[in-house]
Design a protein around this motif. Structure first.
Motif, PDB file in Angstrom:
ATOM      1  N   ASP A 117      90.437  82.337  14.366  1.00 24.41           N
ATOM      2  CA  ASP A 117      90.088  82.158  12.956  1.00 24.41           C
ATOM      3  C   ASP A 117      88.707  82.750  12.649  1.00 24.41           C
ATOM      4  OD1 ASP A 117      92.475  80.858  12.489  1.00 24.41           O
ATOM      5  OD2 ASP A 117      91.654  78.859  12.836  1.00 24.41           O
ATOM      6  N   ILE A 118      87.766  82.604  13.583  1.00 26.43           N
ATOM      7  CA  ILE A 118      86.422  83.163  13.374  1.00 26.43           C
ATOM      8  C   ILE A 118      86.487  84.689  13.339  1.00 26.43           C
ATOM      9  CG2 ILE A 118      84.115  83.396  14.368  1.00 26.43           C
ATOM     10  CD1 ILE A 118      84.470  80.609  15.576  1.00 26.43           C
ATOM     11  N   ILE A 119      87.271  85.271  14.240  1.00 28.83           N
ATOM     12  CA  ILE A 119      87.395  86.731  14.281  1.00 28.83           C
ATOM     13  C   ILE A 119      88.034  87.250  12.993  1.00 28.83           C
ATOM     14  CG2 ILE A 119      88.604  88.631  15.432  1.00 28.83           C
ATOM     15  CD1 ILE A 119      88.144  87.070  18.075  1.00 28.83           C
ATOM     16  N   TYR A 120      89.013  86.511  12.485  1.00 25.84           N
ATOM     17  CA  TYR A 120      89.633  86.904  11.220  1.00 25.84           C
ATOM     18  C   TYR A 120      88.613  86.842  10.079  1.00 25.84           C
ATOM     19  CZ  TYR A 120      92.730  86.995   7.181  1.00 25.84           C
ATOM     20  OH  TYR A 120      93.329  87.330   5.996  1.00 25.84           O
ATOM     21  N   LEU A 121      87.782  85.790  10.076  1.00 22.81           N
ATOM     22  CA  LEU A 121      86.728  85.677   9.065  1.00 22.81           C
ATOM     23  C   LEU A 121      85.763  86.865   9.152  1.00 22.81           C
ATOM     24  CD1 LEU A 121      85.152  84.003   6.910  1.00 22.81           C
ATOM     25  CD2 LEU A 121      83.894  82.973   8.819  1.00 22.81           C
ATOM     26  N   LEU A 122      85.387  87.250  10.367  1.00 21.23           N
ATOM     27  CA  LEU A 122      84.500  88.392  10.564  1.00 21.23           C
ATOM     28  C   LEU A 122      85.135  89.680  10.045  1.00 21.23           C
ATOM     29  CD1 LEU A 122      83.192  87.556  14.152  1.00 21.23           C
ATOM     30  CD2 LEU A 122      81.739  87.843  12.139  1.00 21.23           C
ATOM     31  N   GLN A 123      86.427  89.843  10.294  1.00 19.77           N
ATOM     32  CA  GLN A 123      87.129  91.039   9.832  1.00 19.77           C
ATOM     33  C   GLN A 123      87.129  91.123   8.301  1.00 19.77           C
ATOM     34  OE1 GLN A 123      90.989  90.601  11.606  1.00 19.77           O
ATOM     35  NE2 GLN A 123      90.430  91.686  13.492  1.00 19.77           N
ATOM     36  N   VAL A 124      87.444  89.997   7.648  1.00 26.26           N
ATOM     37  CA  VAL A 124      87.485  89.970   6.182  1.00 26.26           C
ATOM     38  C   VAL A 124      86.109  90.270   5.599  1.00 26.26           C
ATOM     39  CG1 VAL A 124      87.880  88.507   4.158  1.00 26.26           C
ATOM     40  CG2 VAL A 124      89.445  88.386   6.108  1.00 26.26           C
ATOM     41  N   CYS A 125      85.073  89.628   6.161  1.00 29.99           N
ATOM     42  CA  CYS A 125      83.711  89.843   5.673  1.00 29.99           C
ATOM     43  C   CYS A 125      83.277  91.295   5.891  1.00 29.99           C
ATOM     44  CB  CYS A 125      82.743  88.894   6.381  1.00 29.99           C
ATOM     45  SG  CYS A 125      82.935  87.164   5.886  1.00 29.99           S
ATOM     46  N   ARG A 126      83.653  91.864   7.026  1.00 30.39           N
ATOM     47  CA  ARG A 126      83.276  93.256   7.306  1.00 30.39           C
ATOM     48  C   ARG A 126      83.912  94.200   6.292  1.00 30.39           C
ATOM     49  NH1 ARG A 126      85.896  96.918  10.560  1.00 30.39           N
ATOM     50  NH2 ARG A 126      87.104  95.272  11.593  1.00 30.39           N
ATOM     51  N   HIS A 127      85.199  93.980   5.985  1.00 26.42           N
ATOM     52  CA  HIS A 127      85.874  94.850   5.016  1.00 26.42           C
ATOM     53  C   HIS A 127      85.265  94.702   3.623  1.00 26.42           C
ATOM     54  CE1 HIS A 127      88.787  96.406   7.750  1.00 26.42           C
ATOM     55  NE2 HIS A 127      89.337  95.230   8.009  1.00 26.42           N
ATOM     56  N   GLU A 135      92.110  74.744  22.411  1.00 26.85           N
ATOM     57  CA  GLU A 135      91.298  74.435  21.229  1.00 26.85           C
ATOM     58  C   GLU A 135      90.408  75.613  20.837  1.00 26.85           C
ATOM     59  OE1 GLU A 135      90.660  69.617  22.009  1.00 26.85           O
ATOM     60  OE2 GLU A 135      89.139  71.078  22.642  1.00 26.85           O
ATOM     61  N   PHE A 136      89.706  76.125  21.821  1.00 27.68           N
ATOM     62  CA  PHE A 136      88.719  77.160  21.503  1.00 27.68           C
ATOM     63  C   PHE A 136      89.384  78.496  21.191  1.00 27.68           C
ATOM     64  CE2 PHE A 136      84.947  79.812  22.031  1.00 27.68           C
ATOM     65  CZ  PHE A 136      84.015  79.032  21.366  1.00 27.68           C
ATOM     66  N   SER A 137      90.525  78.779  21.815  1.00 26.18           N
ATOM     67  CA  SER A 137      91.243  80.030  21.514  1.00 26.18           C
ATOM     68  C   SER A 137      91.671  80.065  20.057  1.00 26.18           C
ATOM     69  CB  SER A 137      92.474  80.165  22.411  1.00 26.18           C
ATOM     70  OG  SER A 137      92.099  80.372  23.742  1.00 26.18           O
ATOM     71  N   ASP A 138      92.210  78.936  19.563  1.00 23.77           N
ATOM     72  CA  ASP A 138      92.678  78.883  18.176  1.00 23.77           C
ATOM     73  C   ASP A 138      91.533  79.101  17.185  1.00 23.77           C
ATOM     74  OD1 ASP A 138      95.218  78.413  19.095  1.00 23.77           O
ATOM     75  OD2 ASP A 138      95.109  76.235  18.875  1.00 23.77           O
ATOM     76  N   VAL A 139      90.421  78.392  17.416  1.00 23.18           N
ATOM     77  CA  VAL A 139      89.318  78.500  16.473  1.00 23.18           C
ATOM     78  C   VAL A 139      88.644  79.874  16.565  1.00 23.18           C
ATOM     79  CG1 VAL A 139      87.431  77.605  17.927  1.00 23.18           C
ATOM     80  CG2 VAL A 139      87.416  77.174  15.472  1.00 23.18           C
TER      81      VAL A 139
END
Length: 747
Positions: A661-671, A654-658
């Protein structure tokens, strides 16, 4: 066999070239700090004057390299092979050690490093010789008096230089005040006379004492007529400085530039032994062995010839002078070391490069208590009068200067006098220690260490002083082991150590370039602080803020992934690494807030009212992101460190999947933030809401497991903490993006 030792001698001279470069990079702070910090002239002019002093000092030095020949070891008891082993170990250690300190931007003493390297290498070979001999003892092989005198000189020079720097600068400021141009109608002539006379005396006693034209007769004449010389110089230069003042020439600039020349000359003339003394001792040993050692093996030829003094050929001195001037003009690391010293002495607060330590906080508290007690017994009239002499808002500073010309003059004159006094008393004072501690003492007397900066400045000073002692310990220890390895490993060990030294120097240079690339944001702040245009200041602040917040998002992304991965795989080392990164990032966040606040003060009131709230909110959300990672990592680290049960398979999945997604959100926001592009930001808002919904669902499911007692309470507690902090990361990231958009785009 001679071929091998010829190669070693050649390599010693190659190392000497590197040693001259890294040594000058380190010691440049001794004579450049005051003139650069006060902006007495353009940087190129200051370099030219210092370079001239360095070249003349090196060329006129008579090359007395006694400390490298017989100052530490007793050469009559050592064989040629053993001497070459010690000298090679010293040079390998010295180049790498000084380069490390230069890369860190920390000034250290080349004298101390060489003395303790010689002591370490000699001690290693002495232990071997004593073990195999019934007649020799350590006292027969090592001259410990020199090393002990250097250690004592550290304590003596640090305390004396700091105290007199503080006292003389306080007196100078009482006389001239910060608005010195109104207070020097006639006093400037006397001050200039004392200053220039002191500098001339310093050059004669310290800078030129070993020069080729300084014969015993000349030395004796100077010694016999010292009072007459000082009196004549004082009268002549007092009149000259007063005339120059009437001609509208800034006497303080003359004193600072002349003092820079004198210190540079003394440095080159006296510290040259630290860089080429060891290779020249090796060269002399090789010549003696090849000339007089016919039929002898390197292990059977004693080096009694090193007991005598040696004159260095002029071409070695000329070449050394050229290399030193080249290093002075081109070395970026020299500028880095100068920056550390100037920053610790600057008049304003600005950006502090050091943190806070318990010792520094205690010293500040004690100083404040002492100051308050003195203030209680001092008459009110005297306090008011003294306050008029120390009005820092009246300071006359050149554009971009860290302090004024009065303090720069005191720094150079007092440092020169103390070094000259130590030389005349035969005390081995370190130029580095004296010049640095005088600068710290004068900055304290000038009230440059305010309540908001004192603890950071003291931490910086203690860090530099600590580095001096580390130099001695590291030089001794490293050279001890290097000498042992060379002695027992032979040619193979020499090749391996040479390769290791080259690798270390290359790696150090690469790391230095990477670090300087990371510090490019500081250039934006410098431009911002020097600008007076409100629109330009706002644009530069926006650029700086983007760069800093992007770093925070990158930190969050990297350490969230590392923490979760390490916890799920029970990797204790990874969790400790994350925890260390969090502690370091907290310090950077504090520094970022402090720098940003100083930058905001440069904006006009309307802009601050309109943009200030968004800026400070952005800093707060950035702080919360870092603290969330810390709150996430700490219970995970404790859980794994105590070897508690891991998460079960369902929780891990459960926690690995979410987390992905959080790391991807951080990447998009950083770019988006990096490109200053906030279009289609609504997509990230929707994604963040979905993630928070998922995490809330995971929290409810875990609470149901606790209710049904389906798992370990300890596991459930740490899992709920992880979910909560993951939610915080998502929320703070989105909030950071919102306020960043308002700060960056709204007019």
């Amino acid at each position: 066999m001679e071929t091998i030792y010829l190669c070693i001698v050649i390599f010693l001279f190659v190392l000497a070239v590197f040693d001259l470069i890294v040594g000058v990079s380190n010691d440049a702070v001794n004579f450049l700090q005051s003139s650069v910090g006060a902006k007495a002239a353009s940087f190129k002019t200051v370099l030219f004057i210092a370079g001239l002093g360095v070249f003349i000092g090196a060329a006129l030095s008579n090359g007395m390299m006694d400390i490298a020949r017989h100052g530490i070891y007793q050469p009559q008891h050592f064989y040629f092979a053993e001497i070459m082993c010690i000298l090679l170990a010293v040079m390998l250690t010295d180049v790498v050690l000084l380069d490390v300190f230069n890369t860190m931007g920390m000034p250290t003493s080349t004298t101390v490093s060489m003395v303790f390297e010689l002591l370490g290498g000699t001690f290693a070979l002495a232990l071997i010789k004593v073990q195999g001999s019934d007649t020799l003892g350590l006292g027969d092989l090592i001259n410990t008096d020199k090393a002990l005198s250097v250690i004592m000189a550290i304590f003596v020079s640090v305390a004396i230089a700091f105290f007199f720097g503080m006292l003389v600068q306080w007196l100078a400021r009482v006389v001239f005040t910060f608005n010195y141009k109104k207070k020097m109608k006639y006093s400037i002539g006397i001050f200039g006379g004392i200053a220039v006379t002191s500098i001339i005396y310093f050059m004669l006693i310290k800078g030129l004492k070993d020069s080729s034209f300084m014969t015993p007769d000349n030395k004796q004449w100077i010694q016999d007529n010292t009072v007459m010389l000082i009196g004549f110089c004082f009268i002549f230069f007092t009149i000259l400085m007063q005339v120059l003042h009437w001609l509208k020439i800034n006497v303080f600039k003359v004193v600072v530039l002349l003092g820079t020349f004198a210190l540079a000359l003394a440095f080159a003339g006296n510290d040259l032994v630290n860089f080429i003394g060891v290779p020249l001792a090796g060269y002399s040993s090789f010549i003696d062995f090849t000339t007089n050692g016919a039929g002898s093996s390197p292990d059977g030829f004693l080096m009694s010839s090193l007991l005598g003094p040696a004159k260095t050929p002029w071409y070695f001195l000329f070449g050394a002078g050229v290399i030193m001037v080249y290093a002075l003009c081109t070395s970026k690391k020299a500028h880095n070391v100068i920056k550390t010293s100037v920053d610790l002495a600057r008049q304003d607060e600005g950006e502090e490069n050091f943190g806070s330590t318990p010792i520094a906080r205690t010293l500040v508290r004690l100083s404040m208590t002492m100051s308050n007690n003195i203030s209680k017994v001092m008459p009110e009239g005297m306090k008011r009068w003294l306050d008029t002499r120390f009005r820092k808002d009246e300071a006359i500073l050149a554009d971009g200067a860290a302090f004024d010309l009065v303090r720069a003059s005191v720094n150079l004159v007092l440092a020169g006098l103390l070094i000259a006094l130590g030389t005349s008393l035969k005390l081995p004072l370190s130029t580095t220690y004296v010049t640095f501690m005088v600068a710290m003492g004068t900055s304290l007397a000038d009230r440059a260490w305010g309540r908001d900066s004192a603890v950071f400045r003291i931490t910086g000073v203690l860090s530099v002083i600590g580095g001096w002692f580390i130099t001695a310990g590291a030089a001794f220890t490293i050279c001890f082991f290097v000498a042992m390895i060379i002695h027992f490993g032979g040619t193979f060990a020499i090749i391996a150590l040479i390769g290791l030294a080259i690798f270390s120097l290359i790696r150090s240079q690469v790391m230095y370039k990477k670090r300087k690339a990371k510090e490019k944001g500081n250039e934006t702040i410098k431009q911002l602080m020097q600008s007076s245009n409100n629109a330009e200041i706002l644009e530069l602040l926006r650029k700086h803020t983007r760069e800093e917040l992007v770093k925070v998002l990158a930190f969050t992304e990297e350490n969230l992934e590392r923490t979760v991965t390490a916890f799920l795989h029970e990797n204790l080392r990874g969790l400790r690494r994350s925890m260390g990164s969090v502690k370091f990032e907290k310090q950077l966040i504090k520094q970022m807030k402090r720098t940003g606040t100083l930058a905001m003060c440069r904006l006009d009131n309307n802009t601050v009212l309109e943009k200030g709230l968004y800026y400070y909110q952005g800093n707060d959300f950035a702080s919360e992101l870092v603290y969330s990672i810390g709150r996430l990592c700490e219970p995970c680290l404790e859980h794994i460190d105590n070897n508690f049960k891991p998460l079960d398979t369902i929780q891990k999945g459960e926690f690995s999947d979410v987390t992905e997604d959080i790391i991807y959100l951080l990447q998009v926001c950083r770019h988006k933030m990096e490109n200053n592009d906030y279009e289609s930001f609504e997509n990230e808002l929707r994604k963040a809401n979905d993630l928070n919904g998922q995490l809330s669902h995971l929290k409810r499911e875990e609470l149901q497991r606790i209710q049904s007692q389906a798992g370990s309470i300890k596991v459930s507690m740490v899992y709920l903490t992880m979910i909560q902090e993951a939610q915080n990361v998502v929320t703070y990231t989105i909030n950071l993006m919102k306020v960043s958009r308002k700060f960056q785009l709204m007019e």
